[in-house]
Design a protein around this motif. Structure first.
Motif, PDB file in Angstrom:
ATOM      1  N   THR A  94       0.857  -1.186   0.000  1.00 47.00           N
ATOM      2  CA  THR A  94       0.000   0.000   0.000  1.00 47.00           C
ATOM      3  C   THR A  94       0.891   1.233   0.000  1.00 47.00           C
ATOM      4  N   VAL A  95       0.571   2.202  -0.835  1.00 46.73           N
ATOM      5  CA  VAL A  95       1.366   3.423  -0.890  1.00 46.73           C
ATOM      6  C   VAL A  95       0.584   4.526  -0.190  1.00 46.73           C
ATOM      7  N   LEU A  96       1.203   5.112   0.856  1.00 47.50           N
ATOM      8  CA  LEU A  96       0.524   6.166   1.606  1.00 47.50           C
ATOM      9  C   LEU A  96       1.253   7.484   1.450  1.00 47.50           C
ATOM     10  N   ASP A  97       0.469   8.548   1.333  1.00 49.07           N
ATOM     11  CA  ASP A  97       1.031   9.884   1.371  1.00 49.07           C
ATOM     12  C   ASP A  97       0.724  10.412   2.772  1.00 49.07           C
TER      13      ASP A  97
ATOM     14  N   ARG B 215       1.105  13.112   5.940  1.00 46.34           N
ATOM     15  CA  ARG B 215       1.471  14.464   6.344  1.00 46.34           C
ATOM     16  C   ARG B 215       1.286  14.614   7.856  1.00 46.34           C
ATOM     17  N   VAL B 216       2.229  15.251   8.464  1.00 45.60           N
ATOM     18  CA  VAL B 216       2.173  15.429   9.924  1.00 45.60           C
ATOM     19  C   VAL B 216       2.063  16.912  10.234  1.00 45.60           C
ATOM     20  N   ALA B 217       1.084  17.277  11.049  1.00 42.60           N
ATOM     21  CA  ALA B 217       0.973  18.667  11.467  1.00 42.60           C
ATOM     22  C   ALA B 217       1.074  18.707  12.995  1.00 42.60           C
ATOM     23  N   ILE B 218       1.922  19.575  13.488  1.00 42.91           N
ATOM     24  CA  ILE B 218       2.049  19.688  14.940  1.00 42.91           C
ATOM     25  C   ILE B 218       1.281  20.926  15.379  1.00 42.91           C
ATOM     26  N   LEU B 219       0.245  20.706  16.187  1.00 44.89           N
ATOM     27  CA  LEU B 219      -0.620  21.815  16.604  1.00 44.89           C
ATOM     28  C   LEU B 219      -0.311  22.137  18.053  1.00 44.89           C
TER      29      LEU B 219
ATOM     30  N   VAL C 137      -0.749  16.278  17.751  1.00 47.29           N
ATOM     31  CA  VAL C 137      -0.083  15.974  16.483  1.00 47.29           C
ATOM     32  C   VAL C 137      -1.155  15.448  15.544  1.00 47.29           C
ATOM     33  N   LEU C 138      -1.279  16.083  14.413  1.00 53.07           N
ATOM     34  CA  LEU C 138      -2.287  15.645  13.448  1.00 53.07           C
ATOM     35  C   LEU C 138      -1.604  14.842  12.355  1.00 53.07           C
ATOM     36  N   LEU C 139      -2.113  13.658  12.133  1.00 57.21           N
ATOM     37  CA  LEU C 139      -1.512  12.780  11.138  1.00 57.21           C
ATOM     38  C   LEU C 139      -2.510  12.593   9.995  1.00 57.21           C
ATOM     39  N   LEU C 140      -2.118  13.007   8.798  1.00 57.12           N
ATOM     40  CA  LEU C 140      -2.988  12.818   7.638  1.00 57.12           C
ATOM     41  C   LEU C 140      -2.361  11.762   6.734  1.00 57.12           C
ATOM     42  N   ALA C 141      -3.088  10.704   6.489  1.00 61.59           N
ATOM     43  CA  ALA C 141      -2.552   9.667   5.601  1.00 61.59           C
ATOM     44  C   ALA C 141      -3.533   9.458   4.463  1.00 61.59           C
ATOM     45  N   GLU C 142      -3.034   9.532   3.262  1.00 61.95           N
ATOM     46  CA  GLU C 142      -3.898   9.344   2.108  1.00 61.95           C
ATOM     47  C   GLU C 142      -3.412   8.118   1.335  1.00 61.95           C
ATOM     48  N   ASP C 143      -4.359   7.252   1.018  1.00 62.98           N
ATOM     49  CA  ASP C 143      -3.994   6.034   0.294  1.00 62.98           C
ATOM     50  C   ASP C 143      -3.757   6.366  -1.184  1.00 62.98           C
ATOM     51  N   GLN C 144      -2.527   6.195  -1.634  1.00 62.26           N
ATOM     52  CA  GLN C 144      -2.178   6.541  -3.016  1.00 62.26           C
ATOM     53  C   GLN C 144      -2.011   5.289  -3.889  1.00 62.26           C
TER      54      GLN C 144
END
Ligand code: ADP
Length: 270
Positions: free
Chosen positions: A4-7, A9-13, A18-25
C-alpha cells in the motif's frame, strides 16, 4: 505489488496535538504504472510495422532492375502500412474511450440497428472466407448507452469470430433478455480458447498466437476495446469456450426499465 502506498502528512498543533494525515495513493501509483506499461507496449507494437516499412523501402531501392521483386516488396509494404493504420486506429479508440462518460451522455439504443451495422461492416470479410453470418433473436427491452460504441464492440467480436474460424463455417449473432440484462452473443465454429487463455485475452496486446493474429490483421487490442466499452455501459463481456468446440462471446448491458432515467437522459441532451 501487494504494498500500500501512503502519502503521509504530519501537522504539529501547539505542543499537545499531532495531526496525522494519511492518504492512500495505491490506486494512483498503480494507474501510473499501468499507463507507462501501455506506452511501452504501444512503442513496441509500433516498432514492428515501422521497422518492416523501413526495410522494405530499402529493399525496393536495391531491387532497381527486378520488377518481380519490386512487385513483391510493394505488396508487403502495403500490408505493413495497413497494419500500422489498424494499430493507430485501435490505439485512438482506446484512448477516446478513457475520456467518455457513457452513462452521463447515453441514450436509448436501437439494438436492431447496432446489430445490423456491426454485421454489415463485416460482410465483405465474411464473404471472402465463405462464412455465413446468421442473426437471430429479438428483445422488447430497451438498452441504454452509446450506440456507436456498442456497434464497435459487437463489430470487433464478429471480426474475431470470422478471422479465427475456418472457411465455410457459420457465425451466429443472437440477442436475448435474461435477468435484467440484454445479452448479445457471437458464436463461432473456430478453434476455441483454453481456460488459461480465456483469463488473459482481454488484456491489451495479449494474443494466444501472435503470428496468427498478425497474419489475419489483428492488433491485439480488439478485446480490450470491447471490455472498456462494456465497463462504460455498466455491463460486461464474457466468453464461453472449449478447445476444439468454438467460442461464444457475450455482451451484456442492463435493461433500461426506469422511465425517469430515460427522461433525465433526454433532458441532459437539451
Ligand atoms: P487480435 O487483434 O489479436 O484478434 P483481440 O484482443 O481481439 O486481438 O483478441 C485477443 C486474442 O484472443 C487473439 O489474438 C486470439 O488469440 C484470441 N481470440 C479472440 N477471439 C477469438 C475467437 N473468436 N476464437 C479464437 N480465439 C480468439
Amino acid at each position: 505489488s501487494g504494498a500500500t502506498v501512503l502519502d503521509v502528512r504530519v501537522a504539529i498543533l501547539g505542543d499537545e496535538y499531532v495531526l496525522l494525515l494519511a492518504e492512500d495513493q495505491t490506486e494512483i501509483v498503480r494507474a501510473q504504472s499501468v499507463r507507462s506499461d501501455f506506452v511501452a507496449n504501444v512503442s513496441h507494437e509500433l516498432k514492428t510495422p515501422v521497422g518492416a516499412i523501413r526495410l522494405l523501402s530499402e529493399a525496393i531501392g536495391d531491387a532497381a532492375d527486378d520488377p518481380d521483386a519490386i512487385r513483391h516488396f510493394t505488396q508487403s509494404l502495403h500490408k505493413e502500412s495497413e497494419r500500422l493504420t489498424a494499430l493507430v486506429q485501435d490505439i485512438m479508440e482506446l484512448s477516446r474511450l478513457q475520456g467518455t462518460d457513457v452513462v452521463a451522455a447515453g441514450r436509448p439504443v436501437d439494438l436492431d440497428r447496432v446489430i445490423g451495422e456491426a454485421v454489415d461492416r463485416n460482410r465483405l470479410t465474411a464473404e471472402s472466407r465463405e462464412i455465413k453470418i446468421v442473426v437471430g433473436g429479438q428483445v422488447q427491452a430497451q438498452a441504454f448507452g452509446d450506440a456507436d460504441l456498442l456497434t464497435t464492440a459487437l463489430r470487433n467480436l464478429i471480426d474475431n469470430a470470422i478471422r479465427y474460424s475456418p472457411p465455410a463455417t457459420r457465425v451466429g449473432v443472437g440477442v436475448r433478455e435474461r435477468e435484467g440484462m440484454i445479452q448479445i452473443s457471437v458464436t463461432d465454429q473456430g478453434p476455441g480458447i483454453s481456460e488459461e487463455e480465456q483469463e488473459r485475452i482481454f488484456e491489451r496486446f495479449y494474443r494466444v498466437d501472435a503470428a496468427r493474429s498478425r497474419q489475419t490483421g489483428g492488433t491485439g487490442l480488439g478485446l480490450s476495446i470491447v471490455k472498456h466499452v462494456m465497463q462504460q455501459h455498466g455491463g460486461e463481456v464474457t466468453v464461453w469456450s472449449r478447445e476444439g468446440q468454438g467460442s461464444t462471446f457475450t455482451l451484456s448491458v442492463p435493461v433500461m426499465e426506469d422511465m425517469d432515467a430515460l427522461d433525465q437522459a433526454a433532458e441532459g441532451t437539451e
